[in-house]
Design an enzyme around this catalytic site. Structure first.
Site, PDB file in Angstrom:
ATOM      1  N   GLY A  63      -5.822   4.473  -3.243  1.00 49.34           N
ATOM      2  CA  GLY A  63      -4.854   3.284  -3.190  1.00 49.34           C
ATOM      3  C   GLY A  63      -3.351   3.413  -3.730  1.00 49.34           C
ATOM      4  O   GLY A  63      -2.854   2.553  -4.355  1.00 49.34           O
ATOM      5  N   ILE A 123      -5.025   4.538   2.627  1.00 49.44           N
ATOM      6  CA  ILE A 123      -5.468   4.406   3.912  1.00 49.44           C
ATOM      7  C   ILE A 123      -4.449   4.552   4.842  1.00 49.44           C
ATOM      8  O   ILE A 123      -4.684   4.900   6.167  1.00 49.44           O
ATOM      9  CB  ILE A 123      -6.472   3.068   4.109  1.00 49.44           C
ATOM     10  N   TYR A 143     -13.246 -12.512  -4.366  1.00 55.68           N
ATOM     11  CA  TYR A 143     -12.614 -11.309  -5.191  1.00 55.68           C
ATOM     12  C   TYR A 143     -13.558 -11.111  -6.597  1.00 55.68           C
ATOM     13  O   TYR A 143     -13.768 -10.059  -7.265  1.00 55.68           O
ATOM     14  CB  TYR A 143     -11.191 -11.417  -5.325  1.00 55.68           C
TER      15      TYR A 143
HETATM   16  N1  SER Z   1      -3.465 -10.492  -9.569  1.00 54.27           N
HETATM   17  C1  SER Z   1      -4.711 -10.650  -9.201  1.00 54.27           C
HETATM   18  C2  SER Z   1      -4.765 -11.619  -8.053  1.00 54.27           C
HETATM   19  O1  SER Z   1      -4.141 -12.776  -8.209  1.00 54.27           O
HETATM   20  C3  SER Z   1      -5.806 -10.920 -10.135  1.00 54.27           C
HETATM   21  O2  SER Z   1      -6.561  -9.676 -10.407  1.00 54.27           O
HETATM   22  O3  SER Z   1      -5.742 -11.338  -7.029  1.00 54.27           O
END
Ligand code: SER
Length: 318
Positions: free
Chosen positions: A9, A36, A143
């Site tokens: 990355g 990638i 996430y």
């Molecule tokens: N900066 C990130 C986000 O906003 C937080 O880990 O997804």
């Protein structure tokens, strides 16, 4: 044998600056950058670069043995805003890439791993102010769920297989060299570009939404520090809380106005408001400070100054 490092990355917001910082320390050839896609700028062309899909274990393994890699910084991830749009893709990328690097550690093909976690591991039931290291964690975003599960897997691989994996819960990271990729904290970067371009910015978070934030230089310093610390200092093998500054969009706008008096801030919250509302306002990082000596340098005023100068210098180049 000197350490050979792989950054996965490397074209991303953190990866690009981490690659440059590690090449300054270890030399260009000791740090292999991968992503990638090929890098669009000359930023990473000073040293070795490989195209790698981090979800492909065989390709990952081949690359590690080709360059005799012993340390991997696994920085590829889908951030909070984008992962809400593509939940399964976000989960798959974030988890498969982590399992791949952990399994390389388990097979003893590499000896040290860095994997970033996030303030997104916390949720609406977490205490919001000075959020402690150990607390209620009920994340409500894709996430956040992937990062919380990832933390448990890191701790598991360390305990069960002795894998030396180290991790930090990054706050929102502010930088200008490489654009961020779809996070909820991105407003705190966009504001500087718009302030210089059009003297106005419409924030997608409301004026009083406090979030933990950090300048990129501090984040890079933390990342390298935790990786350089002796193994016995790393007592937490899930992920460490890390704190820099905490501010609201309105507080940031005021600081920008101090430098650009005609700057106008407007508010039009979107779906990212709910994500931000589920995250802490500020973080208690006593453990990181005690265990491996973490300190931060940049306060809000310094960040604003650096960002305005940095974004301006980019615009002059382009
Ligand atoms: N900066 C990130 C986000 O906003 C937080 O880990 O997804």
């Amino acid at each position: 044998m000197p350490s050979k490092i792989l950054i996965v990355g490397a074209c991303g917001q953190i990866g690009s600056e981490l690659t440059l910082a590690l090449r300054d320390i270890h030399g260009n050839d000791a740090v292999v950058a991968s992503d990638i896609k090929s890098p669009s700028s000359a930023l990473l062309s000073k040293g070795p670069f490989e195209v790698l899909d981090a979800t492909n274990y065989d390709d990952f393994k081949t690359l590690v043995s080709k360059h005799q890699i012993d340390t991997v910084y696994m920085m590829a991830a889908m951030l909070s805003g984008t992962a809400e749009k593509y939940p399964e893709k976000g989960w798959d990328l974030n988890m498969t890439s982590l399992f791949n690097v952990l399994n390389l550690g388990k097979e003893e093909l590499i000896s040290k791993i860095f994997w970033p976690s996030s303030i997104a591991v916390f949720g609406p039931t977490t205490p919001k102010v000075d959020t402690p290291q150990q607390t209620i964690m009920e994340p409500t975003t894709v996430y956040g769920i992937s990062k919380q599960a990832g933390e448990r897997w890191c701790a598991y691989y360390n305990k069960r297989y002795g894998v030396d994996v180290r991790s930090i819960r990054y706050p929102g990271l502010i930088s200008y060299k490489t654009p961020p990729g779809g996070g909820t904290t991105d407003y705190a970067i966009e504001i500087f570009h718009e302030a210089l371009k059009s003297k106005a910015y419409t924030s997608f978070l409301s004026e009083d939404t406090a979030l933990p934030m950090m300048y990129m230089d501090d984040a890079i310093h933390a990342t390298i520090s935790i990786m350089e610390a002796p193994s016995d200092k790393i007592k937490i093998r899930s992920s460490y809380n890390l704190s820099g500054v905490s501010f609201t969009p309105e507080e940031l706008a005021q600081q920008v106005k101090n430098q650009i008096p005609e700057f106008q801030m407007n508010y039009n919250p979107d779906f990212r408001q709910a994500i931000a509302d589920s995250w802490p306002d500020s973080i208690d990082d006593t453990e990181a400070r005690t265990d491996w000596g973490w300190t931060h340098d940049f306060n809000l005023e310094m960040i604003v100054k650096e960002m305005l100068e940095g974004v301006k210098s980019l615009e002059e180049v382009n």
